[in-house]
Design a protein around this motif. Structure first.
Motif, short mmCIF file in Angstrom:
data_model
loop_
_atom_site.label_atom_id
_atom_site.label_comp_id
_atom_site.label_asym_id
_atom_site.label_seq_id
_atom_site.Cartn_x
_atom_site.Cartn_y
_atom_site.Cartn_z
N GLY A 1 16.13 -45.43 -42.53
CA GLY A 1 15.79 -46.26 -43.69
C GLY A 1 15.57 -45.41 -44.93
N GLU B 1 14.30 -44.51 -36.74
CA GLU B 1 14.53 -45.70 -37.58
C GLU B 1 13.93 -45.52 -38.97
OE1 GLU B 1 16.59 -48.12 -37.20
OE2 GLU B 1 17.04 -47.02 -35.36
N HIS C 1 17.49 -53.38 -44.22
CA HIS C 1 17.02 -52.59 -43.07
C HIS C 1 15.49 -52.61 -43.02
CE1 HIS C 1 17.32 -49.72 -46.45
NE2 HIS C 1 16.15 -49.33 -45.99
#
Lengths: 118, 207
Positions: free
Chosen positions: B37, B33, A78
């Motif tokens: 993470g 985001e 990611h």
């Protein structure tokens, strides 16, 4: 009871006041991402850092132009948001570090007799 | 099991996204985001096999704090940063408006800054419109029957009022401009001071 409350508040404020400098210092050597910065602070500083404080603070430092960010895909698959100091951020960090050193050495002289317990 | 863990992450992030509504869309996307993470990294480093488990996710989310609290933190921090960089009344009102949707303190600051900016703009306008409506714009006094006087700021549209008296004459031009700008600046400083105070008090609450 009241006295120890006031003491706690003072200590909390002292730590909070240092957080911005600590984050800028953690980025001095090079870019880093949120969790890495948090771990660095936990390991190398006496600051009790709440995760919910560091991320908004990073975003504020970015809005102020002291850090910039970039997305990098991690080994885990990611993307991670990496932060690095801008020129203004480096100047600000160096300035804060000088102020800190001056302040701490003058306080150190004043506090020396207290530390000896006399 | 992993599906359950992912669901918990998404529920947390969508609540956060909802609470950040009104902030710049790109900024919100980046925040979400980044935190996704963070949660994944955190769970992976805590677990034995690096697998996402519901319990691991819960622990990571607990350390981040509630999405509402986190959103408040982002909003006040971004308000402060934006205000320190731009200091425009519009930017400040926009951010205080979001803050107001999250806390009572924000609501009162919104009311106060709206009133401050409103009168500031009215003063500036009357100073400017005096040049166009010299006989009707200005500060007017209307004596009432019982000896009281009613005051009104008129922008000068319409006819000259029958029973009123204009008080400041041309002085309304410099007074309107200087007073209006002063009021706008004062409102900006007070709103910023309120945000800083709120931010500092919340930081003490948390620990």
């Amino acid at each position: 009871m009241h006295e120890s409350d006031a003491e706690d508040k003072w200590e909390v404020q002292l730590r909070k006041g240092c957080l911005e400098l600590a984050i800028l210092a953690a980025l001095w050597e090079g870019r880093s991402y949120g969790l890495e910065i948090l771990r660095r602070l936990e390991r190398d500083s006496d600051l009790i850092v709440s995760e919910g404080t560091v991320y908004p603070l990073l975003s504020r430092l970015k809005a102020l132009g002291l850090v910039r960010s970039e997305w990098v895909t991690s080994d885990a698959g990611h993307p991670r948001k990496y932060y690095a100091l801008t020129v203004a951020g480096k100047q600000r960090a160096a300035e804060m570090a000088r102020t800190w050193a001056r302040f701490s050495s003058s306080m150190g002289a004043l506090l020396a007799p207290l530390a000896k317990g006399k | 099991m992993a599906g359950d863990a992912e669901q918990r992450i998404e529920a947390y992030l969508s609540r956060l996204r909802e609470r950040l509504r009104g902030m710049n869309q790109d900024e919100v996307r980046e925040i979400v985001e980044e935190l996704r993470g963070h949660i994944i990294d955190k769970v992976a480093s805590a677990g034995i096999s690096g697998e996402l488990t519901a319990a691991g996710v819960d622990a990571a989310l607990a350390q981040l704090g509630s999405p509402d609290k986190l959103a408040r933190e982002y909003l006040t921090d971004s308000l402060l940063a934006r205000a320190e960089v731009t200091r425009t009344p519009f930017g400040i009102l926009k951010s205080v408006f979001h803050w107001a949707s999250l806390s009572v303190a924000g609501f009162w600051v919104l009311i106060g800054s709206t009133v401050g900016y409103f009168f500031g703009v009215v003063f500036i306008l009357v100073g400017a419109l005096k040049l166009i409506h010299p006989h009707t714009a200005g500060l007017w006094a209307f004596p009432k029957g019982n000896g009281d006087v009613e005051w009104a700021i008129r922008l000068g549209f319409g006819n000259v009022p029958a029973n009123g008296r204009e008080v400041l004459g041309w002085w309304i031009v410099p007074i309107g401009w200087i007073g209006g700008w002063g009021l706008v600046m004062l409102t900006t400083y007070i709103a910023l001071w309120a945000v800083r105070l709120y931010r500092a008090s919340r930081k003490l609450d948390r620990e």
